[in-house]
Write a protein that holds these residues in place. Structure first.
Motif, PDB file in Angstrom:
ATOM      1  N   SER A 100       0.839  -1.216   0.000  1.00  0.00           N
ATOM      2  CA  SER A 100       0.000   0.000   0.000  1.00  0.00           C
ATOM      3  C   SER A 100       0.872   1.263   0.000  1.00  0.00           C
ATOM      4  O   SER A 100       0.519   2.281  -0.588  1.00  0.00           O
ATOM      5  N   TYR A 101       2.040   1.171   0.635  1.00  0.00           N
ATOM      6  CA  TYR A 101       2.963   2.312   0.632  1.00  0.00           C
ATOM      7  C   TYR A 101       3.478   2.563  -0.792  1.00  0.00           C
ATOM      8  O   TYR A 101       3.484   3.694  -1.287  1.00  0.00           O
ATOM      9  N   LEU A 102       3.874   1.489  -1.473  1.00  0.00           N
ATOM     10  CA  LEU A 102       4.380   1.634  -2.843  1.00  0.00           C
ATOM     11  C   LEU A 102       3.286   2.164  -3.780  1.00  0.00           C
ATOM     12  O   LEU A 102       3.557   2.974  -4.658  1.00  0.00           O
ATOM     13  N   LYS A 103       2.067   1.713  -3.555  1.00  0.00           N
ATOM     14  CA  LYS A 103       0.952   2.204  -4.389  1.00  0.00           C
ATOM     15  C   LYS A 103       0.751   3.705  -4.179  1.00  0.00           C
ATOM     16  O   LYS A 103       0.439   4.437  -5.120  1.00  0.00           O
ATOM     17  N   GLU A 104       0.922   4.150  -2.937  1.00  0.00           N
ATOM     18  CA  GLU A 104       0.726   5.578  -2.645  1.00  0.00           C
ATOM     19  C   GLU A 104       1.808   6.448  -3.282  1.00  0.00           C
ATOM     20  O   GLU A 104       1.531   7.484  -3.870  1.00  0.00           O
ATOM     21  N   ILE A 105       3.069   6.005  -3.163  1.00  0.00           N
ATOM     22  CA  ILE A 105       4.156   6.858  -3.663  1.00  0.00           C
ATOM     23  C   ILE A 105       4.354   6.722  -5.171  1.00  0.00           C
ATOM     24  O   ILE A 105       4.987   7.558  -5.793  1.00  0.00           O
ATOM     25  N   CYS A 106       3.814   5.661  -5.743  1.00  0.00           N
ATOM     26  CA  CYS A 106       4.046   5.404  -7.164  1.00  0.00           C
ATOM     27  C   CYS A 106       2.735   5.076  -7.881  1.00  0.00           C
ATOM     28  O   CYS A 106       2.536   3.962  -8.348  1.00  0.00           O
ATOM     29  N   PRO A 107       1.831   6.072  -7.970  1.00  0.00           N
ATOM     30  CA  PRO A 107       0.517   5.791  -8.542  1.00  0.00           C
ATOM     31  C   PRO A 107       0.557   5.415 -10.034  1.00  0.00           C
ATOM     32  O   PRO A 107      -0.346   4.773 -10.542  1.00  0.00           O
ATOM     33  N   LYS A 108       1.616   5.820 -10.742  1.00  0.00           N
ATOM     34  CA  LYS A 108       1.687   5.534 -12.187  1.00  0.00           C
ATOM     35  C   LYS A 108       2.558   4.315 -12.471  1.00  0.00           C
ATOM     36  O   LYS A 108       3.233   4.233 -13.502  1.00  0.00           O
ATOM     37  N   TRP A 109       2.554   3.370 -11.559  1.00  0.00           N
ATOM     38  CA  TRP A 109       3.444   2.222 -11.682  1.00  0.00           C
ATOM     39  C   TRP A 109       3.238   1.428 -12.970  1.00  0.00           C
ATOM     40  O   TRP A 109       4.204   1.035 -13.636  1.00  0.00           O
ATOM     41  N   ALA A 110       1.983   1.204 -13.348  1.00  0.00           N
ATOM     42  CA  ALA A 110       1.700   0.389 -14.545  1.00  0.00           C
ATOM     43  C   ALA A 110       2.400   0.982 -15.773  1.00  0.00           C
ATOM     44  O   ALA A 110       3.020   0.263 -16.566  1.00  0.00           O
ATOM     45  N   LYS A 111       2.342   2.307 -15.896  1.00  0.00           N
ATOM     46  CA  LYS A 111       2.956   2.986 -17.042  1.00  0.00           C
ATOM     47  C   LYS A 111       4.488   2.916 -16.949  1.00  0.00           C
ATOM     48  O   LYS A 111       5.177   2.625 -17.933  1.00  0.00           O
ATOM     49  N   LEU A 112       5.006   3.181 -15.764  1.00  0.00           N
ATOM     50  CA  LEU A 112       6.471   3.146 -15.556  1.00  0.00           C
ATOM     51  C   LEU A 112       7.019   1.761 -15.875  1.00  0.00           C
ATOM     52  O   LEU A 112       8.057   1.612 -16.512  1.00  0.00           O
ATOM     53  N   ARG A 113       6.303   0.771 -15.407  1.00  0.00           N
ATOM     54  CA  ARG A 113       6.725  -0.619 -15.582  1.00  0.00           C
ATOM     55  C   ARG A 113       6.762  -0.981 -17.070  1.00  0.00           C
ATOM     56  O   ARG A 113       7.700  -1.602 -17.551  1.00  0.00           O
ATOM     57  N   LYS A 114       5.723  -0.537 -17.785  1.00  0.00           N
ATOM     58  CA  LYS A 114       5.597  -0.842 -19.210  1.00  0.00           C
ATOM     59  C   LYS A 114       6.722  -0.176 -20.008  1.00  0.00           C
ATOM     60  O   LYS A 114       7.249  -0.733 -20.963  1.00  0.00           O
ATOM     61  N   ASN A 115       7.062   1.040 -19.603  1.00  0.00           N
ATOM     62  CA  ASN A 115       8.061   1.805 -20.366  1.00  0.00           C
ATOM     63  C   ASN A 115       9.509   1.440 -20.041  1.00  0.00           C
ATOM     64  O   ASN A 115      10.422   1.894 -20.707  1.00  0.00           O
ATOM     65  N   HIS A 116       9.709   0.663 -18.993  1.00  0.00           N
ATOM     66  CA  HIS A 116      11.082   0.338 -18.585  1.00  0.00           C
ATOM     67  C   HIS A 116      11.636  -0.783 -19.465  1.00  0.00           C
ATOM     68  O   HIS A 116      11.189  -1.913 -19.413  1.00  0.00           O
ATOM     69  N   LYS A 117      12.633  -0.429 -20.265  1.00  0.00           N
ATOM     70  CA  LYS A 117      13.176  -1.413 -21.218  1.00  0.00           C
ATOM     71  C   LYS A 117      14.690  -1.595 -21.068  1.00  0.00           C
ATOM     72  O   LYS A 117      15.328  -2.241 -21.877  1.00  0.00           O
ATOM     73  N   GLU A 118      15.270  -0.939 -20.075  1.00  0.00           N
ATOM     74  CA  GLU A 118      16.733  -0.961 -19.971  1.00  0.00           C
ATOM     75  C   GLU A 118      17.263  -2.121 -19.139  1.00  0.00           C
ATOM     76  O   GLU A 118      16.740  -2.415 -18.066  1.00  0.00           O
ATOM     77  N   THR A 119      18.327  -2.723 -19.636  1.00  0.00           N
ATOM     78  CA  THR A 119      19.007  -3.743 -18.837  1.00  0.00           C
ATOM     79  C   THR A 119      19.920  -3.036 -17.838  1.00  0.00           C
ATOM     80  O   THR A 119      20.105  -1.822 -17.911  1.00  0.00           O
ATOM     81  N   LYS A 120      20.473  -3.811 -16.922  1.00  0.00           N
ATOM     82  CA  LYS A 120      21.417  -3.299 -15.903  1.00  0.00           C
ATOM     83  C   LYS A 120      20.808  -2.236 -14.990  1.00  0.00           C
ATOM     84  O   LYS A 120      21.523  -1.447 -14.383  1.00  0.00           O
ATOM     85  N   SER A 121      19.469  -2.182 -14.940  1.00  0.00           N
ATOM     86  CA  SER A 121      18.865  -1.134 -14.112  1.00  0.00           C
ATOM     87  C   SER A 121      17.508  -1.554 -13.558  1.00  0.00           C
ATOM     88  O   SER A 121      16.901  -2.506 -14.042  1.00  0.00           O
ATOM     89  N   VAL A 122      17.071  -0.831 -12.543  1.00  0.00           N
ATOM     90  CA  VAL A 122      15.736  -1.068 -11.963  1.00  0.00           C
ATOM     91  C   VAL A 122      15.055   0.287 -11.753  1.00  0.00           C
ATOM     92  O   VAL A 122      15.725   1.306 -11.613  1.00  0.00           O
ATOM     93  N   VAL A 123      13.722   0.275 -11.715  1.00  0.00           N
ATOM     94  CA  VAL A 123      12.975   1.530 -11.509  1.00  0.00           C
ATOM     95  C   VAL A 123      12.910   1.854 -10.014  1.00  0.00           C
ATOM     96  O   VAL A 123      13.070   2.996  -9.593  1.00  0.00           O
ATOM     97  N   ILE A 124      12.665   0.807  -9.203  1.00  0.00           N
ATOM     98  CA  ILE A 124      12.587   0.993  -7.738  1.00  0.00           C
ATOM     99  C   ILE A 124      13.702   0.195  -7.090  1.00  0.00           C
ATOM    100  O   ILE A 124      13.884  -0.991  -7.373  1.00  0.00           O
ATOM    101  N   LEU A 125      14.427   0.869  -6.205  1.00  0.00           N
ATOM    102  CA  LEU A 125      15.503   0.216  -5.469  1.00  0.00           C
ATOM    103  C   LEU A 125      15.142   0.262  -3.986  1.00  0.00           C
ATOM    104  O   LEU A 125      14.880   1.339  -3.437  1.00  0.00           O
ATOM    105  N   VAL A 126      15.075  -0.919  -3.371  1.00  0.00           N
ATOM    106  CA  VAL A 126      14.689  -0.994  -1.948  1.00  0.00           C
ATOM    107  C   VAL A 126      15.902  -1.458  -1.143  1.00  0.00           C
ATOM    108  O   VAL A 126      16.532  -2.462  -1.465  1.00  0.00           O
ATOM    109  N   ILE A 127      16.225  -0.690  -0.088  1.00  0.00           N
ATOM    110  CA  ILE A 127      17.415  -1.007   0.701  1.00  0.00           C
ATOM    111  C   ILE A 127      17.017  -1.360   2.124  1.00  0.00           C
ATOM    112  O   ILE A 127      16.294  -0.619   2.790  1.00  0.00           O
ATOM    113  N   CYS A 128      17.490  -2.531   2.576  1.00  0.00           N
ATOM    114  CA  CYS A 128      17.170  -2.960   3.937  1.00  0.00           C
ATOM    115  C   CYS A 128      18.386  -3.609   4.584  1.00  0.00           C
ATOM    116  O   CYS A 128      19.456  -3.663   3.993  1.00  0.00           O
TER     117      CYS A 128
END
Length: 226
Positions: free
Chosen positions: A81-109
């Motif tokens: 639910s947190y990710l949905k709130e901060i990233c409401p356009k996820w479906a579009k971002l996900r679709k447009n991401h075509k690059e190798t060696k990279s990620v759109v969201i980086l989570v650090i724990c």
């Protein structure tokens, strides 16, 4: 007999004192209601870390304006639910991401185990996108580099040490990264948050200094405290 009991008594009182001391730290944490992390907490942490070792000009360049931050988690959110709130356009971002060696969201724990927990708990958000584990436990850095080179991954979840190593070795490129989420509020069995663990704290700050702060100041990456 006198001689025998004295050291024992002494040992016992030292052990008790140690126990008391140990218990006290957890007690303080247990009694203090968890307060959600806010951008100022990270800014203060960076200031404290750099103050003694950087010039005024350098410190200014390492400051993060409020505009770099996403809304922080107020402790009512699940990870999805947190990710949905901060990233409401996820479906579009996900679709447009075509690059190798990279990620759109980086989570650090703080650990491999916690990374796996977070990956499980983002099921409702991630849909059919690809998530890559970015920690050292049981996974060689070469494997991760090969996977990043050959495939398209949308989300990376892992520990700061391994992520930093991948960036340094050019295995992970941060140019496509839009969101970096720090698993800020979660506490381990000893009630420590990720920034209470010296090694994790140092590696996270190193990663931020190495590349992330610059990208945040340029406006291409936003930081979130979950």
């Amino acid at each position: 007999e006198c001689f025998l009991t004295q050291p024992e008594e002494k040992q016992e009182s030292t052990a008790k004192a140690k126990k008391r001391k140990k218990k006290k730290i957890s007690d303080i944490l247990e009694k203090s209601a968890p307060k959600p992390g806010v951008p100022k907490d990270l800014q203060d942490l960076l200031s404290q870390h750099f103050d003694a070792r950087r010039s005024v000009i350098e410190i200014e360049e390492l400051k993060l304006p409020d505009s770099c931050f996403l809304p922080a988690n107020d402790l009512t959110h699940s990870f999805s639910s947190y990710l949905k709130e901060i990233c409401p356009k996820w479906a579009k971002l996900r679709k447009n991401h075509k690059e190798t060696k990279s990620v759109v969201i980086l989570v650090i724990c703080s650990s491999a185990l916690r990374s796996l927990e977070l990956i499980k708990s983002m099921t409702a958000f991630k849909g059919d996108c690809r998530v890559l584990k970015l920690f050292a436990k049981h996974i060689k850095i070469k494997e991760q580099t090969t996977m990043l080179e050959k495939g398209i991954f949308h989300i990376g979840v892992g520990t700061p040490g391994r992520i930093k190593a991948l960036v340094e070795q050019d295995g992970l490129c941060l140019n496509s990264t839009k969101y970096m989420i720090l698993d800020w509020n979660w506490r381990d069995q000893k009630l420590r948050r990720m920034m209470d663990i010296p090694e994790i704290k140092k590696e996270t700050i190193d990663l931020l200094e190495m590349r992330i702060i610059k990208l945040c100041r340029e406006g291409s990456v936003k930081l979130g405290l979950f």
